[in-house]
Write a protein that holds these residues in place. Structure first.
Motif, short mmCIF file in Angstrom:
data_model
loop_
_atom_site.label_atom_id
_atom_site.label_comp_id
_atom_site.label_asym_id
_atom_site.label_seq_id
_atom_site.Cartn_x
_atom_site.Cartn_y
_atom_site.Cartn_z
N ARG A 427 0.94 -1.67 0.20
CA ARG A 427 0.25 -0.35 -0.40
C ARG A 427 0.90 1.29 -0.30
NH1 ARG A 427 -2.51 -3.77 3.66
NH2 ARG A 427 -5.03 -4.34 2.58
N TRP A 428 0.44 2.65 -0.79
CA TRP A 428 0.76 3.80 -0.87
C TRP A 428 0.16 4.78 -0.68
CZ3 TRP A 428 2.28 -0.26 -3.67
CH2 TRP A 428 3.46 -1.05 -4.56
N MET A 429 0.32 5.93 -0.29
CA MET A 429 -0.45 7.04 0.12
C MET A 429 0.52 8.23 -0.88
SD MET A 429 -0.47 9.66 3.79
CE MET A 429 1.44 10.53 3.23
N LYS A 430 -0.37 8.92 -0.61
CA LYS A 430 0.67 9.89 -1.98
C LYS A 430 -0.75 11.68 -2.01
CE LYS A 430 0.52 10.80 -6.86
NZ LYS A 430 -0.16 10.41 -8.05
N VAL A 431 -0.04 12.44 -1.71
CA VAL A 431 -0.51 13.31 -1.47
C VAL A 431 -0.91 14.09 -2.91
CG1 VAL A 431 -0.60 16.23 -1.02
CG2 VAL A 431 0.79 14.06 0.50
N VAL A 432 -1.98 13.59 -3.29
CA VAL A 432 -1.93 14.76 -5.12
C VAL A 432 -2.47 16.33 -5.24
CG1 VAL A 432 -3.59 14.29 -6.55
CG2 VAL A 432 -4.41 12.47 -5.07
N PHE A 433 -2.98 17.07 -4.15
CA PHE A 433 -2.26 18.65 -3.85
C PHE A 433 -3.26 18.83 -2.45
CE2 PHE A 433 -7.09 17.71 -5.47
CZ PHE A 433 -7.74 18.22 -5.07
N ALA A 434 -2.47 19.58 -1.79
CA ALA A 434 -2.48 20.18 -0.78
C ALA A 434 -2.22 21.49 -0.94
CB ALA A 434 -2.11 19.65 0.30
N PRO A 435 -2.99 22.44 0.14
CA PRO A 435 -2.68 24.03 0.06
C PRO A 435 -1.09 24.26 0.80
CG PRO A 435 -3.59 23.72 1.68
CD PRO A 435 -3.99 22.78 0.90
N HIS A 436 -0.24 23.34 2.11
CA HIS A 436 0.41 23.23 2.65
C HIS A 436 1.56 22.46 2.15
CE1 HIS A 436 -1.52 20.44 3.92
NE2 HIS A 436 -0.78 19.38 4.66
N VAL A 437 1.46 21.80 1.44
CA VAL A 437 2.79 21.27 1.13
C VAL A 437 3.06 20.29 -0.73
CG1 VAL A 437 1.65 18.42 1.26
CG2 VAL A 437 3.85 18.62 1.77
N ALA A 438 3.70 20.09 -0.76
CA ALA A 438 4.50 20.01 -2.75
C ALA A 438 3.24 18.47 -2.99
CB ALA A 438 6.24 19.44 -2.61
N PRO A 439 3.24 17.96 -3.69
CA PRO A 439 2.48 16.89 -4.07
C PRO A 439 3.27 16.07 -4.40
CG PRO A 439 2.19 18.58 -5.15
CD PRO A 439 2.81 19.71 -4.85
N SER A 440 3.11 14.60 -4.17
CA SER A 440 4.04 13.34 -3.90
C SER A 440 5.25 13.45 -5.12
CB SER A 440 3.67 12.16 -3.81
OG SER A 440 2.98 12.18 -2.15
N GLY A 441 4.11 13.61 -6.28
CA GLY A 441 5.22 13.77 -7.32
C GLY A 441 4.18 12.42 -8.33
N GLN A 442 4.81 11.73 -9.72
CA GLN A 442 4.75 11.24 -10.57
C GLN A 442 4.65 9.93 -10.19
OE1 GLN A 442 6.95 10.34 -14.45
NE2 GLN A 442 5.33 11.23 -15.20
N GLY A 443 3.09 9.58 -10.40
CA GLY A 443 3.18 7.88 -10.27
C GLY A 443 2.95 7.67 -8.60
N LEU A 444 4.04 6.72 -8.29
CA LEU A 444 3.88 6.15 -6.91
C LEU A 444 5.92 6.57 -6.51
CD1 LEU A 444 2.45 2.69 -7.15
CD2 LEU A 444 1.22 5.03 -6.00
N SER A 445 6.32 7.05 -7.34
CA SER A 445 7.99 7.28 -7.20
C SER A 445 7.97 8.01 -5.68
CB SER A 445 8.77 7.96 -7.88
OG SER A 445 7.97 9.16 -8.69
N GLY A 446 6.88 9.27 -5.51
CA GLY A 446 7.27 9.43 -3.93
C GLY A 446 6.26 10.01 -2.93
N ALA A 447 5.31 8.80 -3.78
CA ALA A 447 4.42 7.87 -2.43
C ALA A 447 5.43 7.05 -1.13
CB ALA A 447 3.49 6.90 -2.95
N VAL A 448 4.53 7.52 0.23
CA VAL A 448 5.11 6.87 0.90
C VAL A 448 4.61 5.13 1.23
CG1 VAL A 448 5.56 6.87 3.77
CG2 VAL A 448 5.90 9.13 2.49
N GLU A 449 5.41 4.00 1.29
CA GLU A 449 4.57 2.91 1.53
C GLU A 449 4.77 2.71 2.93
OE1 GLU A 449 5.68 -1.99 -0.23
OE2 GLU A 449 6.62 -0.10 -0.55
N TYR A 450 3.19 1.49 3.12
CA TYR A 450 2.62 1.87 4.66
C TYR A 450 2.38 0.30 4.65
CZ TYR A 450 -2.11 2.99 2.98
OH TYR A 450 -3.45 2.77 2.28
#
Length: 464
Positions: A427-450
């Motif tokens: 499983r991965w968590m990905k920030v798609v858009f937010a006002p306070h933090v940058a998105p996780s990026g393309q695909g799952l490369s920047g997503a956090v696995e949990y």
């Protein structure tokens, strides 16, 4: 008048009293006054254009004064001495607070956790871990800063009742909670819960009961799980034998979603609480490619319209299989030559080329859905429910992904003959858009696995 009293509480309505009745009757919002053409609004509300134009200009000027960007003196709106909408960076920093997920890697990706004062959505397919995130937040909000707010929580479910058994499991297993003194530990007594089986009861609870309970108990977290269930049941199911009325249903649903978004945002802003909603997803299907062999039998305008798809979808379909040029939005020179020799029908004189693929929803939704931004993704594409209208009501969207991990059973013989079996899920968590933090990026490369454990959700270290 609809939401004007909330947006501009001190706006002088007396000069426009003759307009307000029709505006209220036809549900014209402040956003409509600022964005819709005056002539269209006049037809919709059955009001004179000149009078409605004066009101629109007055609302716009009042907003400018409230924001402190107007050249006119403050005396025009004497009750607006203190700008309620204008805030400096220092003001926002002082008000900033978050609710922890009780995991450092997930909190870092979220910029500290789930922010207060905003509407945040957690979306993903069934089994991705949405409810596990929500249950963890219901407990962590009760912790003192910096992990929580030291305030109770409210849980509104549209599907199943609150799982108190799972909450006790997290309390006894999570290392951040189990070692606390009994007096400092979160409690299920500080979680208010209710079930809304239909849209009517949901509207009543959110509009009348929730504001009272939030003020009375100083609630710091409001959870709605899930936001799509009642809207799907209300607007997407038609009685058997009934005439389809999909267009009207969609318009009504859009209005209801905007109203819900405004209500949740107002609760979050006024009471400095975090609003978190869970959302379902649906499978996304790309338009199939038009076979090249059939191009000679279809006029250019027709086959171009059929194959009009997102360039990203084309890349996803071809992947590494093709390195050739992608279909262009204009007829190629070879096609023009074929028209001249009579192999293809000429294009109509009144031919209007369709909008570029980059302007289509299929292409643009990769920036706000969480799926489709990786042209070589090996997982199925999904789309969060309730569409673009609901997406515009959100400040932050968090997408949860899961992929199966297969392996072979350990047997004494005939191992090669046995098909791979499902061993576990990643499983991965990905920030798609937010006002306070940058998105996780393309695909799952920047997503956090949990992973989902007895103690809630826990980040997985890379390389393990």
């Amino acid at each position: 008048m609809t939401d004007l009293s909330r947006v501009l509480p001190d706006f002088p309505t007396a000069p426009y009293a003759n307009l307000l009745h029709n505006i209220e009757k036809h549900q014209v919002t402040t956003s409509d006054l600022l964005t819709v053409e005056v002539t269209d609004l006049a037809k919709r509300a059955q009001l004179p254009v000149q009078g409605l134009e004066r009101l629109c200009n007055a609302v716009l000027e009042a907003l400018h004064v409230d924001l402190g960007v107007s050249d006119k003196p403050q005396g025009q709106f004497p009750n607006q001495g203190n700008c309620s909408l204008k805030q400096t960076g220092t003001d926002l920093t002082k008000q900033w607070s978050t609710i922890s997920t009780l995991d450092d890697s997930l909190d870092r990706a979220l910029g500290g956790g789930i922010p207060t004062g905003y509407v945040t959505e957690i979306t993903g397919e069934s089994g991705a871990g949405k409810t596990q995130f929500l249950l963890t937040l219901l407990l962590s909000v009760q912790l003192p800063p910096p992990h929580g707010l030291g305030r109770p929580a409210m849980y509104i479910s549209t599907e199943a009742p609150l799982s108190t058994k799972r909450l006790f499991q997290i309390l006894s297993s999570n290392p951040s909670l189990r070692d606390l003194d009994r007096a400092a530990r979160p409690s299920t007594d500080n979680i208010l819960s209710t079930v809304t089986p239909d849209l009517e009861s949901q509207d009543h609870i959110l509009q009348f009961q929730v504001p009272v309970e939030v003020s009375r108990r100083n609630v710091g977290l409001l959870v709605l799980d899930s936001v799509a269930a009642n809207y799907r049941a209300e607007f997407e199911r038609e009685p058997s034998g009934a005439v389809s009325n999909g267009g009207l249903n969609m318009a009504q649903r859009s209005n209801e979603l905007v109203r819900l978004g405004q209500l949740l945002h107002e609760l979050a802003r006024k009471h400095k609480l975090a609003v978190v909603v869970a959302n379902q997803v649906a499978d996304r299907f790309s338009t199939p490619q038009t076979p090249t062999i059939a191009r000679s039998s279809v006029p250019f305008s027709d086959h171009h319209r059929i194959s009009q798809d997102s360039p990203l979808a084309h890349r996803t379909t071809w992947g590494h299989q093709s390195k050739g040029p992608q279909p262009s939005a204009e007829p190629t020179s070879s096609e023009a030559e074929m028209v001249q020799v009579g192999m293809l029908e000429p294009w109509p004189e009144a031919f209007e080329p369709p909008a570029p693929a980059a302007l289509l929803l299929d292409h643009q939704q990769r920036w706000f859905t969480g799926w489709g931004d990786d042209p070589y993704a090996d997982y199925a594409l999904k789309t969060p429910s309730l569409g673009l209208v609901w997406s515009t009501q959100l400040a932050c969207r968090i997408a949860l992904f899961r992929q199966p991990v297969y392996g072979r059973q350990e047997v004494a013989e005939d191992d090669e003959m046995r098909a791979p079996t499902l061993k576990t899920w990643r499983r991965w968590m990905k920030v798609v858009f937010a006002p306070h933090v940058a998105p996780s990026g393309q695909g799952l490369s920047g997503a956090v696995e949990y992973e989902v454990t007895m103690g809630g959700v826990r980040g997985v270290k890379k390389g393990t």
